[in-house]
Write an enzyme that holds these catalytic residues in place. Sequence first.
Site, short mmCIF file in Angstrom:
data_model
loop_
_atom_site.label_atom_id
_atom_site.label_comp_id
_atom_site.label_asym_id
_atom_site.label_seq_id
_atom_site.Cartn_x
_atom_site.Cartn_y
_atom_site.Cartn_z
N ARG A 42 95.10 1.78 55.49
CA ARG A 42 94.37 1.54 56.75
C ARG A 42 94.06 0.07 56.97
O ARG A 42 93.64 -0.31 58.07
CB ARG A 42 93.07 2.36 56.75
CG ARG A 42 92.11 2.03 55.63
CD ARG A 42 90.92 2.99 55.62
NE ARG A 42 90.00 2.72 54.51
CZ ARG A 42 90.14 3.19 53.29
NH1 ARG A 42 91.20 3.95 52.99
NH2 ARG A 42 89.26 2.92 52.34
N TYR A 43 94.25 -0.76 55.94
CA TYR A 43 93.91 -2.17 56.06
C TYR A 43 95.12 -3.08 56.26
O TYR A 43 94.95 -4.26 56.56
CB TYR A 43 93.15 -2.64 54.81
CG TYR A 43 91.84 -1.94 54.58
CD1 TYR A 43 90.84 -1.94 55.55
CD2 TYR A 43 91.60 -1.26 53.39
CE1 TYR A 43 89.64 -1.28 55.34
CE2 TYR A 43 90.40 -0.61 53.16
CZ TYR A 43 89.43 -0.61 54.15
OH TYR A 43 88.24 0.03 53.94
N ILE A 44 96.31 -2.58 56.04
CA ILE A 44 97.50 -3.44 56.11
C ILE A 44 98.43 -2.97 57.23
O ILE A 44 98.41 -1.81 57.63
CB ILE A 44 98.25 -3.48 54.77
CG1 ILE A 44 98.58 -2.06 54.27
CG2 ILE A 44 97.43 -4.21 53.72
CD1 ILE A 44 99.35 -2.02 52.97
#
Length: 626
Positions: free
Chosen positions: A104-106
């Site tokens: 979800r962060y990249i």
Amino acid sequence: MDIRTVLKDNFLQYSSYVIKDRAIASVVDGFKPVQRRIIHSLFEMHDGNFHKVANVVGNTMKYHPHGDTSIYEALVNIANKDLFIEKQGNFGNLFTGDPASASRYIECRLTPLAFDVLYSKEITIYESSYDGRNNEPLLYPAKIPVILIQGSEGIAVGMAAKILPHNFNEILNAVKSELLGESYDIYPDFPTGGIVDVNEYADGNGKVLVRAKIETIDEKTIVIRELPFGETTESLISSIEKAIRKNYIKVSSINDFTAENVAIELSLPRGVYASEVIEKLYHYTNCQISISVNLLLLSERYPVVYTIKDLIKFHAAHLQKILKMELELQKSKILEKIFYKTLEQIFIEKKIYKLLETISKEENILSIILSEVLRHKESFSREVLKEDVENLLKIPIRKISLFDIDKNSKDIKILNKELKSINSNISSIRGYSINFIDLLLAKYSKEHQRKTKISLIKSKNVKEIATKNMKVYLNLAEGFAGTSLFDGEFIGNASYYDKILVFRENSYVLKNIEDKTFIDKKNVCALVYDINNSKEQIFSIIYFNRLDNFYYVKRFKIDKFITDKVYEFLGENDEFVDFSLNPEFVEFSTNKDIVKRIEIDNFMVKSRSSIGKRISSNNLKKVKFK
């Protein structure tokens, strides 16, 4: 049904599935199924922007029935090849082994190279996904040998693939050389750099020796700048610490300054210097590793072992095939454009549209217009169909009134020029393929410079560099020798590979060095046998033969032996007199008390089982070495 039959059938199905649909990559596009599905999802989602990896994983699950974790890990792996996926965010560190951030962060998106060499939707064959709801590519029509550039590794039932990555520029130049009929050699290139010895590469099915790149800052400081392929700074430091604990190497401190580049600094203690430690790092740690390779790929759903040159030849032919298919597709599109523009011009220029004013019955319109158009059939590149006439009838009156015949004729002329160029490329597809490779190299070569240095690695024998880190003691009276025998006499420093040489009155034996070893009480002497240097040591023995009553000198070397085997050097009628390692003379006295000396060099070095040389024909009272 018999349980054995059930197990056999299920095992065959499982093994076939793992080989074909999980572990082994395809020779055509170089992808395993999960990788192909990820690329397909990215093509589907492509809008020029970055996408959350979580969204890409979710979309890929429509095609891949094995959960999000395997998709996420495969995506990160492909992205870190820096070939087809552009990254944004923390995708992990290839050097340190740090993992990527959560999906979800990249973010990621396809690179232009993916569109240049993979994407060709109209010639890609699609098949139904596992649930029948979607279509996915059977294979991508790859224009370059992806498998050789990316490398691959997979373990299936009864077989395994290990394909090393190679340099993008060198692979493309090899394909170009194959098309030109020139010779070429291809060797691995690793993202971690390092040094590789390719003497046993065997065209992709042998092994390579890979070393870290080590620099000497000064005689007390060593820095590791590049890693062997497959190693991380953590695994490398762990192997160094293990060697330190085993006393193979001496290092006072290890500092890891790795960031964008590898920098592992080793500080050395007093009495230890960089020149002697570097070779030991290669032998005792993961600074040097051997990698065995097996170029196993799927060809038409069957596993086949290739060579590098096999793959280059295959992809040289495959490139021509794909480019020709694309050219034929372009040709058909241009011919269709020329056909319709010609049809439209004749319909308007010959005022065929005006017939519509005279036709009273609607059912006659198509046939009348078609028959009128067919009067000019020599102007068309294909047969005129009813569907073509229906398209003509859909032309608005406004377009007919504004139709520019001159502009349309120019457009047709331009299209014919393009068609001529395409036909020329099709007829000289080899030259067109070479030009395509040149364009790729011009566009991408700067991004793919070689990182690994090719060199002949001359490794020293591990016994030659072994550290003499053990102190050996001897208690001759009690018959013990070893490293923990502190009440005994110190007889020398030894390495793990050295032995204890025990001389008795008529034989000798070599034993492993241990904490405490019983060597018998009836010994003449015991000493450390240096595995590197003692093979040239000459051992000198004086003995008395009871049959002829003469003294003899025997000299021999111990260059071959079996540990714990007893080797006799005197016969049953021989009596031991004296032993020495480095005597200068043999001194003896006669019955008349005359003392004489003979230089030791007068006695030849022979084998241990040979007869010694007699000292004198006279009866002697006393004989010894000096």
